[in-house]
Scaffold this motif. Sequence first.
Motif, PDB file in Angstrom:
ATOM      1  N   ASP A   1      -8.042  -5.035   1.520  1.00  9.40           N
ATOM      2  CA  ASP A   1      -8.849  -3.939   2.064  1.00  9.40           C
ATOM      3  C   ASP A   1      -8.185  -3.324   3.283  1.00  9.40           C
ATOM      4  O   ASP A   1      -8.861  -2.942   4.239  1.00  9.40           O
ATOM      5  CB  ASP A   1     -10.252  -4.451   2.440  1.00  9.40           C
ATOM      6  N   TRP A   2      -6.871  -3.207   3.263  1.00 12.36           N
ATOM      7  CA  TRP A   2      -6.179  -2.636   4.418  1.00 12.36           C
ATOM      8  C   TRP A   2      -6.562  -1.173   4.615  1.00 12.36           C
ATOM      9  O   TRP A   2      -6.706  -0.716   5.741  1.00 12.36           O
ATOM     10  CB  TRP A   2      -4.669  -2.749   4.231  1.00 12.36           C
ATOM     11  N   ALA A   3      -6.707  -0.429   3.532  1.00 12.92           N
ATOM     12  CA  ALA A   3      -7.075   0.983   3.604  1.00 12.92           C
ATOM     13  C   ALA A   3      -8.508   1.155   3.093  1.00 12.92           C
ATOM     14  O   ALA A   3      -9.107   0.223   2.540  1.00 12.92           O
ATOM     15  CB  ALA A   3      -6.111   1.824   2.777  1.00 12.92           C
ATOM     16  N   ASN A   4      -9.065   2.357   3.285  1.00 15.33           N
ATOM     17  CA  ASN A   4     -10.410   2.591   2.771  1.00 15.33           C
ATOM     18  C   ASN A   4     -10.384   2.695   1.249  1.00 15.33           C
ATOM     19  O   ASN A   4      -9.324   2.706   0.619  1.00 15.33           O
ATOM     20  CB  ASN A   4     -11.042   3.844   3.410  1.00 15.33           C
ATOM     21  N   ARG A   5     -11.564   2.778   0.654  1.00 18.30           N
ATOM     22  CA  ARG A   5     -11.666   2.721  -0.807  1.00 18.30           C
ATOM     23  C   ARG A   5     -10.888   3.847  -1.474  1.00 18.30           C
ATOM     24  O   ARG A   5     -10.168   3.623  -2.451  1.00 18.30           O
ATOM     25  CB  ARG A   5     -13.145   2.783  -1.220  1.00 18.30           C
ATOM     26  N   GLU A   6     -11.031   5.066  -0.958  1.00 15.95           N
ATOM     27  CA  GLU A   6     -10.373   6.209  -1.583  1.00 15.95           C
ATOM     28  C   GLU A   6      -8.853   6.063  -1.540  1.00 15.95           C
ATOM     29  O   GLU A   6      -8.160   6.289  -2.533  1.00 15.95           O
ATOM     30  CB  GLU A   6     -10.796   7.510  -0.897  1.00 15.95           C
ATOM     31  N   ALA A   7      -8.325   5.683  -0.381  1.00 16.91           N
ATOM     32  CA  ALA A   7      -6.877   5.527  -0.245  1.00 16.91           C
ATOM     33  C   ALA A   7      -6.364   4.361  -1.092  1.00 16.91           C
ATOM     34  O   ALA A   7      -5.263   4.426  -1.658  1.00 16.91           O
ATOM     35  CB  ALA A   7      -6.502   5.319   1.218  1.00 16.91           C
ATOM     36  N   THR A   8      -7.156   3.308  -1.187  1.00  9.63           N
ATOM     37  CA  THR A   8      -6.755   2.152  -1.996  1.00  9.63           C
ATOM     38  C   THR A   8      -6.693   2.515  -3.479  1.00  9.63           C
ATOM     39  O   THR A   8      -5.732   2.169  -4.185  1.00  9.63           O
ATOM     40  CB  THR A   8      -7.721   0.984  -1.778  1.00  9.63           C
ATOM     41  N   LEU A   9      -7.715   3.216  -3.964  1.00 10.17           N
ATOM     42  CA  LEU A   9      -7.705   3.640  -5.368  1.00 10.17           C
ATOM     43  C   LEU A   9      -6.536   4.585  -5.646  1.00 10.17           C
ATOM     44  O   LEU A   9      -5.906   4.513  -6.705  1.00 10.17           O
ATOM     45  CB  LEU A   9      -9.029   4.328  -5.716  1.00 10.17           C
ATOM     46  N   ARG A  10      -6.241   5.460  -4.688  1.00  9.87           N
ATOM     47  CA  ARG A  10      -5.124   6.384  -4.861  1.00  9.87           C
ATOM     48  C   ARG A  10      -3.795   5.629  -4.908  1.00  9.87           C
ATOM     49  O   ARG A  10      -2.886   5.964  -5.675  1.00  9.87           O
ATOM     50  CB  ARG A  10      -5.121   7.410  -3.729  1.00  9.87           C
TER      51      ARG A  10
ATOM     52  N   HIS B   1       0.877  -1.167   0.000  1.00  6.91           N
ATOM     53  CA  HIS B   1       0.000   0.000   0.000  1.00  6.91           C
ATOM     54  C   HIS B   1       0.911   1.212   0.000  1.00  6.91           C
ATOM     55  O   HIS B   1       1.818   1.314   0.831  1.00  6.91           O
ATOM     56  CB  HIS B   1      -0.916   0.049   1.231  1.00  6.91           C
ATOM     57  N   ILE B   2       0.715   2.122  -0.972  1.00  3.40           N
ATOM     58  CA  ILE B   2       1.602   3.268  -1.075  1.00  3.40           C
ATOM     59  C   ILE B   2       0.817   4.574  -1.023  1.00  3.40           C
ATOM     60  O   ILE B   2      -0.382   4.616  -1.331  1.00  3.40           O
ATOM     61  CB  ILE B   2       2.468   3.224  -2.349  1.00  3.40           C
ATOM     62  N   ALA B   3       1.518   5.628  -0.618  1.00  8.06           N
ATOM     63  CA  ALA B   3       0.948   6.970  -0.542  1.00  8.06           C
ATOM     64  C   ALA B   3       2.067   7.977  -0.775  1.00  8.06           C
ATOM     65  O   ALA B   3       3.221   7.602  -1.029  1.00  8.06           O
ATOM     66  CB  ALA B   3       0.280   7.196   0.811  1.00  8.06           C
ATOM     67  N   GLU B   4       1.735   9.271  -0.658  1.00  9.70           N
ATOM     68  CA  GLU B   4       2.736  10.312  -0.915  1.00  9.70           C
ATOM     69  C   GLU B   4       3.910  10.237   0.054  1.00  9.70           C
ATOM     70  O   GLU B   4       5.045  10.547  -0.293  1.00  9.70           O
ATOM     71  CB  GLU B   4       2.090  11.696  -0.848  1.00  9.70           C
ATOM     72  N   THR B   5       3.629   9.846   1.308  1.00 12.13           N
ATOM     73  CA  THR B   5       4.685   9.690   2.298  1.00 12.13           C
ATOM     74  C   THR B   5       4.526   8.344   2.983  1.00 12.13           C
ATOM     75  O   THR B   5       3.434   7.753   2.998  1.00 12.13           O
ATOM     76  CB  THR B   5       4.633  10.797   3.364  1.00 12.13           C
ATOM     77  N   LYS B   6       5.613   7.866   3.567  1.00 13.92           N
ATOM     78  CA  LYS B   6       5.561   6.596   4.282  1.00 13.92           C
ATOM     79  C   LYS B   6       4.636   6.690   5.490  1.00 13.92           C
ATOM     80  O   LYS B   6       3.898   5.737   5.802  1.00 13.92           O
ATOM     81  CB  LYS B   6       6.978   6.187   4.716  1.00 13.92           C
TER      82      LYS B   6
END
Length: 371
Positions: free
Chosen positions: A281-290, A197-202
């Motif tokens: 499904d570790w993150a919510n839908r919005e965060a997962t799609l992002r 699962h990735i995002a802008e920051t760790k």
Amino acid sequence: FWCGEHHSTGWEVIASPELFLAAAAERTHTIKLGTGVVSLPYHHPFNVAQRLVQLDHQSRGRLIFGSGPGALPSDAYTLGIDPMVQRDRQDEAIGVIRRLLRGEDRFSYESDWFQLQDARLQLLPLQEDMPFAVASMVSPSGMTLAGKHGTGVLSIGSMSSAGLQALPTQWSFAEDAAQKHGNVVSRDNWRVVMSWHIAETKAQAAEEAKHGLYRWHNEYTVGTLMRPGAEPYSSPDAAIEEAQVEGGGALIGTPDDLIKAIREMLELTGGFGTVIGFAHDWANREATLRSWDMVARYVIPEVNHMLDGYRESQKYVIENRGSFERAGEAVMAKIMENERAVQAMSEAADAQAAMPAHHAPDLDEKARSGG
């Protein structure tokens, strides 16, 4: 896009990958669709072949046939199947299904768990040679089957520490079996499953995924599957920390972290063809799609070397600036041929355009030098 077959545990709930993929085929146009996997000991091989043919036509030739022996002991128990025979039955079924899909003349086949009489498919797949793949966990059986039948491999065991430890030696089992049976296997057809699962920051990625990862591991991996050696996490924060240690089987971080992890996996295995991301499904839908959007935008171009040409071109231009000075000289020569242009240049010498054209001359320098 892959999906598998499960009939128990309450967590993985797609019972028929063929039906699910048929719905996906209606909503897509180019993406490949893989059964990941059909548990062959649970089905008559003729019926499997028939469903594959229909799905291949419905998807306009986008199907990859992935098979396995059946991963959940509770599924086999429900169907009254002895786990000791599952891998042999998968092997037997693959051989029969391949003969059917090739359109061989009618043949009969008798086994201790199914029978065929003068069997032949009345319709063949749209693809002349439908891709096959077999699931591989920790034991050599999956890789050995791949070599025996000349198929691709779907390494699902790479999501666990034991599976990761086995990966460096796994491919040799496929090569040995292929040589024994006169086949050839290619690393290009080796698919390795990874979790992330990735995002802008760790920190953001950890905050988004920690509660879902904690619940998935404790309730499913440990509490339901009771995977040997797996211990429950003490807290959501501990889940993030322990999942990311070497051999932890999950990556929580940034696109750069995932790129690094994929490159390390390539080095660990000696090379493979495709990374498959495990959907969760570790993150919510919005965060997962992002997270998946960032994979498409930043990770895929990098690991597939799609940016190398751009970088080389930029580097060449920077390092060979002298070769392009004549373009600026050409512009200045045309200006100097026109008195009004020279006058305008003189008056506007200190008013360079905010966005000058490529290779525009330095008007300040030319005015100071008197033209």
